[in-house]
Design an enzyme around this catalytic site. Structure first.
Site, PDB file in Angstrom:
ATOM      1  N   SER A  56      31.125  38.316  39.329  1.00 36.99           N
ATOM      2  CA  SER A  56      32.023  37.346  38.696  1.00 36.99           C
ATOM      3  C   SER A  56      32.166  36.041  39.467  1.00 36.99           C
ATOM      4  O   SER A  56      32.760  35.086  38.959  1.00 36.99           O
ATOM      5  CB  SER A  56      33.415  37.963  38.509  1.00 36.99           C
ATOM      6  OG  SER A  56      33.396  38.924  37.477  1.00 36.99           O
ATOM      7  N   LYS A  59      31.175  32.999  37.660  1.00 36.44           N
ATOM      8  CA  LYS A  59      32.069  32.387  36.677  1.00 36.44           C
ATOM      9  C   LYS A  59      32.499  30.989  37.102  1.00 36.44           C
ATOM     10  O   LYS A  59      32.966  30.206  36.262  1.00 36.44           O
ATOM     11  CB  LYS A  59      33.303  33.269  36.448  1.00 36.44           C
ATOM     12  CG  LYS A  59      32.998  34.551  35.669  1.00 36.44           C
ATOM     13  CD  LYS A  59      34.249  35.391  35.472  1.00 36.44           C
ATOM     14  CE  LYS A  59      33.950  36.518  34.482  1.00 36.44           C
ATOM     15  NZ  LYS A  59      34.087  37.851  35.057  1.00 36.44           N
ATOM     16  N   SER A 121      39.737  36.657  35.320  1.00 40.02           N
ATOM     17  CA  SER A 121      38.307  36.978  35.362  1.00 40.02           C
ATOM     18  C   SER A 121      37.839  37.574  34.028  1.00 40.02           C
ATOM     19  O   SER A 121      36.965  38.440  33.984  1.00 40.02           O
ATOM     20  CB  SER A 121      37.978  37.939  36.516  1.00 40.02           C
ATOM     21  OG  SER A 121      36.610  37.899  36.821  1.00 40.02           O
TER      22      SER A 121
END
Length: 381
Positions: A56, A59, A121
């Protein structure tokens, strides 16, 4: 004022002293980097240029694409975007992954989606934004890769908007640090979101996973990541006494290990690493190079660019600065000609080379002078 004097060596590089092995920063992470935000200098790296699965942490690139779309006017914070079945099924409650808990076929404001990505997230939020900008998540991933390369993040290859495991989804620790610097330096109006501790959407409160927030003074971002493939990772940033550092690490074995390493590495980044300014562009080095067939036997040397070294304080004492050139230099020489190299080395530091310029012009000797110099040269063998 210069911190060091250059040491002169003719014809070839000679190391001034043996570089002793140093126990600088040690980590159990598989990949790591520390970056000084003001200069962009990498202060520490462990497999820092090696492309890795970022989970993540990638991101951050999704957020950058959204922020750039907002600044370009193609998106507005008040725009309401549709939640597709793909976004819901792949990244929503049905997926069992990190989610903002968007409902299928609902609509969500861009501002909420941005917080859903940064704080929660949310994979579903990433996909909704990706589809709005790129049409499909796959097309958006291609756009992410292209934009990253335009920004000089050459290790980046994105297969999705979320960081979901994929063999083609990779970026290095150093490039993640540089990406974080872009978000901090170029888009400050949105950076404050990364420090927000919680966000409630659809009646569900979720907390920011960044273990530095509220624990390490001055910490205000950025992003955690975890998959089975990548282990536990973090991109973190903190500012203290006017200095800001970014840390990146990946491959920790647990959430608890990540939290411990985050605080330990950030403390080292701000306390144990410094940026040493060795020379400013245009400074003379303390050496004159030998000149053959010139109206002067030597010429002063100066550095073309600023010379800096980001080092652990224990490596500072073993730093060496060396002048190297193929000599003697042959006249005529014009001021500003590149005539040599300044080499900076230290333990746990990738050697850097900088151009050395002639600080003044040296004309060729006249005919009789050249004859005399040639005879002297032959007599010396």
């Amino acid at each position: 004022m210069r911190a060091f004097s250059a040491l002169a060596f003719f014809f070839s590089l000679v190391i001034t002293a043996p570089l002793q092995a140093q126990n600088t920063y040690q980590t159990e992470a598989s990949h790591a980097a520390i970056l000084d935000v003001e200069t962009g200098e990498i202060l520490y790296a462990l497999n820092g240029d090696e492309a890795m699965p970022p989970a993540s942490m990638s991101k951050m690139m999704t957020v950058l694409m959204v922020v750039e779309a907002l600044e370009a006017g193609s998106l507005s914070l008040d725009d309401e975007l549709p939640v597709s079945e793909h976004a819901w099924r792949t990244g929503g409650a049905a997926s069992g992954s990190s989610t903002m808990f968007l409902e299928v076929n609902s609509r969500a404001r861009v501002e909420d989606l941005l917080r859903g990505v940064i704080i929660q997230s949310g994979n579903d939020a990433c996909i909704v934004l990706a589809e709005a900008i790129g049409g499909t998540e796959a097309a958006f991933a291609d756009m992410m890769t292209d934009r990253a390369h335009e920004l000089g993040l050459t290790s980046a290859s994105f297969a999705n908007a979320t960081g979901w495991p994929d063999p083609d989804h990779r970026i290095s620790a150093i490039d993640l640090a540089r990406l974080a610097r872009i978000l901090i330096e170029d888009h400050p109006e949105y950076y404050g979101i990364w420090a927000e501790r919680e966000f409630t959407y659809n009646g569900i409160r979720q907390y920011n996973r960044n273990p530095l927030l509220g624990v390490f003074s001055g910490a205000d971002g950025l992003k955690t990541g975890h998959t089975e493939e990548s282990g536990y990772g973090l991109v973190g940033s903190a500012e203290r006494d006017g200095e800001r550092r970014i840390i990146v690490f990946n491959g920790m074995g647990s959430n608890a290990a990540r939290a411990t390493e985050a605080e330990r590495m950030m403390r080292a980044a701000l306390s144990d690493y410094s940026l040493y300014h060795l020379f400013a562009a245009g400074d003379d080095v303390d050496h004159r190079a030998e000149v053959f067939m010139g109206d002067s036997d030597t010429v002063s040397l100066r550095v073309a660019d600023d010379v800096t070294a980001g080092l652990h304080r224990r490596a500072r004492r073993d730093l060496t600065v060396t002048v190297s050139y193929d000599g003697p230099l042959v006249a005529p020489i014009q001021e500003g000609d590149v005539v040599g190299t300044l080499i900076v080395e230290a333990p746990d530091y990738e050697a850097r080379e900088y151009d050395l310029l002639a600080a003044e012009s040296v004309s060729e000797k006249g005919l009789m002078g050249r004859i005399g110099a040639a005879i002297a040269h032959m007599l010396r063998g």
